[in-house]
Design a protein around this motif. Structure first.
Motif, PDB file in Angstrom:
ATOM      1  N   ARG A  79       0.855  -1.183   0.000  1.00  0.00           N
ATOM      2  CA  ARG A  79       0.000   0.000   0.000  1.00  0.00           C
ATOM      3  C   ARG A  79       0.892   1.234   0.000  1.00  0.00           C
ATOM      4  O   ARG A  79       1.883   1.287   0.736  1.00  0.00           O
ATOM      5  N   ILE A  80       0.537   2.197  -0.829  1.00  0.00           N
ATOM      6  CA  ILE A  80       1.332   3.423  -0.942  1.00  0.00           C
ATOM      7  C   ILE A  80       0.406   4.631  -0.889  1.00  0.00           C
ATOM      8  O   ILE A  80      -0.663   4.624  -1.486  1.00  0.00           O
ATOM      9  N   VAL A  81       0.828   5.669  -0.180  1.00  0.00           N
ATOM     10  CA  VAL A  81       0.220   6.996  -0.294  1.00  0.00           C
ATOM     11  C   VAL A  81       1.377   7.956  -0.479  1.00  0.00           C
ATOM     12  O   VAL A  81       2.264   8.045   0.371  1.00  0.00           O
ATOM     13  N   SER A  82       1.382   8.671  -1.619  1.00  0.00           N
ATOM     14  CA  SER A  82       2.581   9.440  -1.947  1.00  0.00           C
ATOM     15  C   SER A  82       2.289  10.563  -2.929  1.00  0.00           C
ATOM     16  O   SER A  82       1.323  10.510  -3.694  1.00  0.00           O
ATOM     17  N   HIS A  83       3.191  11.525  -2.903  1.00  0.00           N
ATOM     18  CA  HIS A  83       3.136  12.632  -3.867  1.00  0.00           C
ATOM     19  C   HIS A  83       3.863  12.262  -5.153  1.00  0.00           C
ATOM     20  O   HIS A  83       3.882  13.043  -6.107  1.00  0.00           O
ATOM     21  N   ALA A  84       4.481  11.066  -5.200  1.00  0.00           N
ATOM     22  CA  ALA A  84       5.220  10.644  -6.389  1.00  0.00           C
ATOM     23  C   ALA A  84       5.161   9.127  -6.513  1.00  0.00           C
ATOM     24  O   ALA A  84       4.967   8.413  -5.531  1.00  0.00           O
ATOM     25  N   PHE A  85       5.335   8.643  -7.754  1.00  0.00           N
ATOM     26  CA  PHE A  85       5.401   7.212  -8.026  1.00  0.00           C
ATOM     27  C   PHE A  85       6.607   7.014  -8.925  1.00  0.00           C
ATOM     28  O   PHE A  85       6.538   7.191 -10.135  1.00  0.00           O
ATOM     29  N   PHE A 119      -1.967  -4.686  -4.653  1.00  0.00           N
ATOM     30  CA  PHE A 119      -1.474  -3.315  -4.579  1.00  0.00           C
ATOM     31  C   PHE A 119      -2.619  -2.324  -4.457  1.00  0.00           C
ATOM     32  O   PHE A 119      -3.601  -2.405  -5.192  1.00  0.00           O
ATOM     33  N   GLU A 120      -2.487  -1.400  -3.516  1.00  0.00           N
ATOM     34  CA  GLU A 120      -3.434  -0.294  -3.352  1.00  0.00           C
ATOM     35  C   GLU A 120      -2.625   0.989  -3.229  1.00  0.00           C
ATOM     36  O   GLU A 120      -1.911   1.194  -2.245  1.00  0.00           O
ATOM     37  N   GLY A 121      -2.721   1.846  -4.238  1.00  0.00           N
ATOM     38  CA  GLY A 121      -1.925   3.069  -4.244  1.00  0.00           C
ATOM     39  C   GLY A 121      -2.774   4.313  -4.343  1.00  0.00           C
ATOM     40  O   GLY A 121      -3.802   4.335  -5.033  1.00  0.00           O
ATOM     41  N   ILE A 122      -2.340   5.346  -3.633  1.00  0.00           N
ATOM     42  CA  ILE A 122      -2.985   6.664  -3.704  1.00  0.00           C
ATOM     43  C   ILE A 122      -1.888   7.664  -4.042  1.00  0.00           C
ATOM     44  O   ILE A 122      -0.870   7.760  -3.338  1.00  0.00           O
ATOM     45  N   PHE A 123      -2.115   8.435  -5.112  1.00  0.00           N
ATOM     46  CA  PHE A 123      -1.086   9.373  -5.560  1.00  0.00           C
ATOM     47  C   PHE A 123      -1.703  10.734  -5.852  1.00  0.00           C
ATOM     48  O   PHE A 123      -2.890  10.838  -6.166  1.00  0.00           O
ATOM     49  N   SER A 124      -0.872  11.729  -5.760  1.00  0.00           N
ATOM     50  CA  SER A 124      -1.346  13.074  -6.069  1.00  0.00           C
ATOM     51  C   SER A 124      -1.582  13.197  -7.567  1.00  0.00           C
ATOM     52  O   SER A 124      -1.057  12.405  -8.369  1.00  0.00           O
ATOM     53  N   ALA A 177       5.223  10.294   1.595  1.00  0.00           N
ATOM     54  CA  ALA A 177       5.667   9.252   0.679  1.00  0.00           C
ATOM     55  C   ALA A 177       5.846   7.996   1.519  1.00  0.00           C
ATOM     56  O   ALA A 177       6.946   7.642   1.934  1.00  0.00           O
ATOM     57  N   VAL A 178       4.715   7.337   1.802  1.00  0.00           N
ATOM     58  CA  VAL A 178       4.684   6.191   2.711  1.00  0.00           C
ATOM     59  C   VAL A 178       4.367   4.922   1.930  1.00  0.00           C
ATOM     60  O   VAL A 178       3.423   4.889   1.143  1.00  0.00           O
ATOM     61  N   THR A 179       5.176   3.893   2.151  1.00  0.00           N
ATOM     62  CA  THR A 179       4.950   2.579   1.560  1.00  0.00           C
ATOM     63  C   THR A 179       4.822   1.554   2.678  1.00  0.00           C
ATOM     64  O   THR A 179       5.653   1.515   3.582  1.00  0.00           O
ATOM     65  N   ILE A 180       3.779   0.730   2.607  1.00  0.00           N
ATOM     66  CA  ILE A 180       3.592  -0.341   3.584  1.00  0.00           C
ATOM     67  C   ILE A 180       3.621  -1.658   2.816  1.00  0.00           C
ATOM     68  O   ILE A 180       2.713  -1.959   2.042  1.00  0.00           O
ATOM     69  N   ALA A 181       4.698  -2.411   3.014  1.00  0.00           N
ATOM     70  CA  ALA A 181       4.866  -3.699   2.354  1.00  0.00           C
ATOM     71  C   ALA A 181       4.746  -4.783   3.413  1.00  0.00           C
ATOM     72  O   ALA A 181       5.688  -5.002   4.189  1.00  0.00           O
ATOM     73  N   ASP A 182       3.573  -5.428   3.466  1.00  0.00           N
ATOM     74  CA  ASP A 182       3.264  -6.381   4.535  1.00  0.00           C
ATOM     75  C   ASP A 182       3.449  -5.704   5.892  1.00  0.00           C
ATOM     76  O   ASP A 182       2.715  -4.782   6.212  1.00  0.00           O
TER      77      ASP A 182
END
Length: 263
Positions: free
Chosen positions: A141-147, A166-171, A209-214
Motif C-alpha cells: 500500500r502506498i500513499v505518496s506525492h510521487a510514483f 497493490f493499493e496506491g494513492i497518488f497526487s 511518501a509512505v509505503t507499507i509492504a506487509d
C-alpha cells in the motif's frame, strides 16, 4: 554538580555497572552467575557490588544478590534514558524533515528504524531500500506525492507475475508525471487491468511518501526543496498502524484512477 547527575555519571561511566544492575533486575544472582552474565572480573564485581550496597540498590539473599525497590527504579530509569538517547541518535540527521506533527505515536517506536541515506557511490540507495521491501511482499500500500519508475516497475512485475496485491494513492501531479512518459503510463495501464491492483488519485496536496509492504513501513524523507534525503523503514507495530490509518484516510477521500487521467 547536582547529586542526581553525579549518580547518572556514576552509572554511565561504567558499562559493567549497568550490566550488573540490569542482570539483577531480571533475577537474583550469585557473583559467579553475574560474572558469566556480564563478563566482568570477580575483583570488578566486588567493587561494583560494594558500591551498589552503599547506595542500598542491592541486598544479600540466600540466592546471592537481589535489587531493592530503589535499585529497580534506577535500573528502569536508566534503561529508559538510554533508549531515548539511542532513538535521538537514530533520528538526529533526519528529524528536521519528519512529519512529526502528524505522527501520533511515541518517537521511541522509531528506535530500531533503519535509515538509508544517499551517497556519492549510491545516490539511489533510499529508493533501492524501499524497492527491496516491496519485493516479495504479498500486499503493498502506498500513499505518496510521487510514483517513481523503480517502484512502478517492481510492483508491475510482482502484481502480474506473483499475485501481489497493490493499493496506491497518488497526487494528481504524480499521475500527470507518469502520463507524460509513454512507457510508464503503459505499465500503469497494464497494472490497472489486473484484478489485484487499485489506484486512486488525490486531488490535493499529498505531503507524504509512505509505503507499507506487509509488516514494514517505509517513509521517504525529503528536504524543503524536495530533494530526497533518506528512507526510513521499520516493522514497529505502532508506526505501521499510523501508516495504515493514514492510507485509509486518503483512500476514502481519493477518486479511482481513470484512463482519461493518463491521456
Amino acid at each position: 554538580m547536582d547529586r542526581a547527575l553525579e549518580e547518572i555519571e556514576f552509572l554511565a561511566l561504567s558499562p559493567n555497572r549497568i550490566a550488573v544492575l540490569n542482570a539483577l533486575r531480571d533475577a537474583p544472582a550469585t557473583r559467579r552467575e553475574l560474572g558469566a552474565a556480564t563478563g566482568a572480573s570477580q575483583p570488578t564485581l566486588g567493587r561494583i557490588l560494594r558500591d551498589f550496597d552503599d547506595r542500598n540498590w542491592i541486598v544479600r539473599t540466600a540466592e546471592g544478590y537481589d535489587v531493592t525497590a530503589t535499585g529497580r527504579l534506577v535500573a528502569a530509569g536508566f534503561t529508559d534514558l538510554r533508549e531515548i538517547v539511542e532513538t535521538e541518535l537514530t533520528l538526529r540527521d533526519v528529524v528536521a524533515w519528519l512529519p512529526t506533527d502528524e505522527m501520533d505515536f511515541d518517537l521511541l517506536a522509531l528506535r530500531d528504524a533503519t535509515i538509508t541515506v544517499p551517497s556519492q557511490t549510491r545516490p539511489g540507495a533510499p529508493v533501492s531500500r524501499v524497492t527491496d521491501t516491496i519485493r516479495g511482499a504479498e500486499t503493498v500500500r502506498i500513499v505518496s506525492h510521487a510514483f517513481n519508475e523503480r517502484s512502478l516497475e517492481t510492483i508491475h512485475r510482482h502484481v502480474r507475475e506473483n499475485g501481489q496485491r497493490f493499493e496506491g494513492i497518488f497526487s494528481t501531479a504524480a499521475i500527470d508525471a507518469l502520463a507524460d512518459e509513454p512507457s510508464l503510463s503503459d505499465r500503469l495501464r497494464e497494472l490497472l487491468e489486473t484484478d489485484r491492483a487499485e489506484v486512486r488519485v488525490f486531488d490535493g496536496d499529498v505531503p507524504h511518501a509512505v509505503t507499507i509492504a506487509d509488516d514494514v513501513l517505509s517513509l521517504m524523507v525529503r528536504d524543503d526543496d524536495g530533494v530526497l534525503q533518506a528512507a526510513l523503514d521499520t516493522d514497529n507495530e505502532q508506526v505501521r498502524t499510523w501508516g495504515e490509518d493514514l492510507h485509509e484516510r486518503y483512500w476514502e477521500r481519493a477518486r479511482p484512477l481513470e484512463a482519461a487521467d493518463l491521456e
